[in-house]
Design a protein around this motif. Structure first.
Motif, PDB file in Angstrom:
ATOM      1  N   ILE A  82      39.748  -7.256  76.956  1.00 51.24           N
ATOM      2  CA  ILE A  82      38.681  -8.212  77.214  1.00 51.24           C
ATOM      3  C   ILE A  82      39.215  -9.323  78.114  1.00 51.24           C
ATOM      4  O   ILE A  82      40.391  -9.679  78.040  1.00 51.24           O
ATOM      5  CB  ILE A  82      38.115  -8.803  75.905  1.00 51.24           C
ATOM      6  CG1 ILE A  82      39.229  -9.486  75.105  1.00 51.24           C
ATOM      7  CG2 ILE A  82      37.429  -7.746  75.080  1.00 51.24           C
ATOM      8  CD1 ILE A  82      38.735 -10.320  73.949  1.00 51.24           C
ATOM      9  N   SER A  99      39.307   0.722  77.451  1.00 55.64           N
ATOM     10  CA  SER A  99      37.982   0.245  77.831  1.00 55.64           C
ATOM     11  C   SER A  99      38.142  -1.207  78.229  1.00 55.64           C
ATOM     12  O   SER A  99      39.128  -1.863  77.867  1.00 55.64           O
ATOM     13  CB  SER A  99      37.014   0.342  76.657  1.00 55.64           C
ATOM     14  OG  SER A  99      36.894   1.662  76.217  1.00 55.64           O
ATOM     15  N   LEU A 101      35.896  -4.988  78.568  1.00 60.97           N
ATOM     16  CA  LEU A 101      34.697  -5.786  78.355  1.00 60.97           C
ATOM     17  C   LEU A 101      34.894  -7.179  78.938  1.00 60.97           C
ATOM     18  O   LEU A 101      35.971  -7.766  78.801  1.00 60.97           O
ATOM     19  CB  LEU A 101      34.380  -5.919  76.858  1.00 60.97           C
ATOM     20  CG  LEU A 101      34.024  -4.636  76.104  1.00 60.97           C
ATOM     21  CD1 LEU A 101      33.903  -4.928  74.615  1.00 60.97           C
ATOM     22  CD2 LEU A 101      32.736  -4.046  76.650  1.00 60.97           C
ATOM     23  N   VAL A 105      31.874 -11.532  74.943  1.00 60.34           N
ATOM     24  CA  VAL A 105      31.616 -10.175  74.454  1.00 60.34           C
ATOM     25  C   VAL A 105      30.484 -10.221  73.439  1.00 60.34           C
ATOM     26  O   VAL A 105      30.557 -10.959  72.453  1.00 60.34           O
ATOM     27  CB  VAL A 105      32.888  -9.576  73.815  1.00 60.34           C
ATOM     28  CG1 VAL A 105      32.590  -8.219  73.212  1.00 60.34           C
ATOM     29  CG2 VAL A 105      34.002  -9.488  74.836  1.00 60.34           C
ATOM     30  N   ASP A 109      27.871  -4.661  72.733  1.00 59.39           N
ATOM     31  CA  ASP A 109      28.836  -4.109  73.694  1.00 59.39           C
ATOM     32  C   ASP A 109      30.139  -3.735  72.997  1.00 59.39           C
ATOM     33  O   ASP A 109      30.739  -2.701  73.291  1.00 59.39           O
ATOM     34  CB  ASP A 109      29.113  -5.102  74.826  1.00 59.39           C
ATOM     35  CG  ASP A 109      27.879  -5.358  75.687  1.00 59.39           C
ATOM     36  OD1 ASP A 109      26.991  -4.481  75.742  1.00 59.39           O
ATOM     37  OD2 ASP A 109      27.817  -6.443  76.296  1.00 59.39           O
ATOM     38  N   ALA A 113      31.809  -0.022  72.690  1.00 52.12           N
ATOM     39  CA  ALA A 113      33.174   0.214  73.171  1.00 52.12           C
ATOM     40  C   ALA A 113      34.052   0.811  72.081  1.00 52.12           C
ATOM     41  O   ALA A 113      34.888   1.680  72.350  1.00 52.12           O
ATOM     42  CB  ALA A 113      33.778  -1.094  73.689  1.00 52.12           C
TER      43      ALA A 113
END
Length: 120
Positions: A82, A99, A101, A105, A109, A113
């Motif tokens: 993130i 992944s 983000l 956040v 979402d 994820a």
């Protein structure tokens, strides 16, 4: 998700760590470590072996993407990065997959994820 995950989180902002801890617990997961830097994330993950890592990218001592790369030398733990900044360069070859983000956040979402990172 049919079972709770053991999750390690890392962010240098206490409010963000608290947010993730609350959201993850509401989603039925266990936060096994909540640390404020990448070096402590490496130590925690190597000893606790969580099912998933959620980490900020830019942190003191060791950035989150670098910490995940270090952890992957011994343990292939899925990760969600993130950041409020651009994502780090995607790994290639035998490097970790993750992944990404953007901050802030949203719960939906994050939930999506997690499902993508650790499918049943």
């Amino acid at each position: 998700m049919s079972h709770p995950l053991r999750i390690a989180i890392a962010d240098d902002e206490a409010e963000i760590r608290d947010y993730f801890q609350k959201v993850l617990e509401r989603l039925g997961h266990d936060v096994v470590a909540a640390v404020d830097n990448g070096a402590d994330l490496v130590t925690a993950c190597n000893s606790l072996l969580p099912d998933l890592i959620i980490t900020d990218v830019r942190m003191p001592q060791l950035d989150g993407d670098q910490a995940v790369r270090e952890i992957w030398k011994c343990h292939r733990i899925p990760a969600i990065l993130i950041s409020a900044y651009n994502p780090p360069v995607d790994p290639a070859g035998d490097a970790p997959t993750w992944s990404y983000l953007n901050k802030p956040v949203r719960r939906t979402d994050l939930e999506a994820a997690i499902l993508a990172a650790v499918p049943d």
